[in-house]
Design a protein around this motif. Structure first.
Motif, PDB file in Angstrom:
ATOM      1  N   SER A 106      -0.468  -2.345  19.112  1.00  0.00           N
ATOM      2  CA  SER A 106      -1.351  -3.509  19.256  1.00  0.00           C
ATOM      3  C   SER A 106      -1.171  -4.172  20.615  1.00  0.00           C
ATOM      4  O   SER A 106      -2.149  -4.563  21.256  1.00  0.00           O
ATOM      5  CB  SER A 106      -1.086  -4.522  18.141  1.00  0.00           C
ATOM      6  OG  SER A 106      -1.460  -3.985  16.897  1.00  0.00           O
TER       7      SER A 106
ATOM      8  N   THR B  32       3.956   8.494  13.555  1.00  0.00           N
ATOM      9  CA  THR B  32       2.775   8.177  14.343  1.00  0.00           C
ATOM     10  C   THR B  32       2.212   9.480  14.874  1.00  0.00           C
ATOM     11  O   THR B  32       2.903  10.208  15.583  1.00  0.00           O
ATOM     12  CB  THR B  32       3.139   7.231  15.501  1.00  0.00           C
ATOM     13  OG1 THR B  32       3.847   6.103  14.993  1.00  0.00           O
ATOM     14  CG2 THR B  32       1.895   6.758  16.230  1.00  0.00           C
TER      15      THR B  32
ATOM     16  N   LYS C 117       3.329  -0.659  14.829  1.00  0.00           N
ATOM     17  CA  LYS C 117       2.040  -1.367  14.833  1.00  0.00           C
ATOM     18  C   LYS C 117       2.018  -2.422  15.931  1.00  0.00           C
ATOM     19  O   LYS C 117       1.020  -2.564  16.637  1.00  0.00           O
ATOM     20  CB  LYS C 117       1.780  -2.020  13.478  1.00  0.00           C
ATOM     21  CG  LYS C 117       1.558  -1.032  12.363  1.00  0.00           C
ATOM     22  CD  LYS C 117       1.100  -1.682  11.081  1.00  0.00           C
ATOM     23  CE  LYS C 117       2.079  -2.676  10.531  1.00  0.00           C
ATOM     24  NZ  LYS C 117       1.679  -3.215   9.220  1.00  0.00           N
TER      25      LYS C 117
ATOM     26  N   GLU D 254      -3.731   2.794   9.872  1.00  0.00           N
ATOM     27  CA  GLU D 254      -2.476   2.739   9.120  1.00  0.00           C
ATOM     28  C   GLU D 254      -2.690   3.381   7.757  1.00  0.00           C
ATOM     29  O   GLU D 254      -3.665   3.088   7.071  1.00  0.00           O
ATOM     30  CB  GLU D 254      -2.027   1.290   8.930  1.00  0.00           C
ATOM     31  CG  GLU D 254      -0.751   1.170   8.138  1.00  0.00           C
ATOM     32  CD  GLU D 254      -0.309  -0.268   7.937  1.00  0.00           C
ATOM     33  OE1 GLU D 254       0.785  -0.465   7.422  1.00  0.00           O
ATOM     34  OE2 GLU D 254      -1.075  -1.193   8.276  1.00  0.00           O
TER      35      GLU D 254
END
Length: 63
Positions: A7, A39, A3, A15
Motif C-alpha cells: 500500500s 505474495t 499489505k 488479498e
C-alpha cells in the motif's frame, strides 16, 4: 506487514485469506506451501515478509 508495504508503494493487490477461502487454501497447498503470508508477484512466490525479496520480485515483474 506485506499489505502495508504494498500500500505504501501505491500498488494494488488482491488479498486471499486461506482461513476463510477454501479455494485460496487449496491454491496455497498446490504451490507446495503451508505458511503465510505468500505474495505472488509475476511468476515468483515470496514467502513471509521480506522487503528485499518483495522489491526484487517487483523489479523482476516490472512493477
Amino acid at each position: 506487514m506485506v499489505k502495508v508495504y504494498l500500500s505504501r508503494k501505491g500498488l494494488e493487490f488482491i488479498e486471499r485469506n486461506v482461513s476463510e477461502d477454501d479455494a485460496a487454501r487449496d491454491d496455497l497447498l498446490a504451490m507446495g506451501l503451508r505458511s503465510t503470508p505468500v505474495t505472488v508477484i509475476g511468476d515468483q512466490n515470496v514467502v513471509g515478509y521480506s522487503p528485499p525479496k518483495l522489491e526484487a520480485a517487483l523489479k523482476a515483474a516490472g512493477a
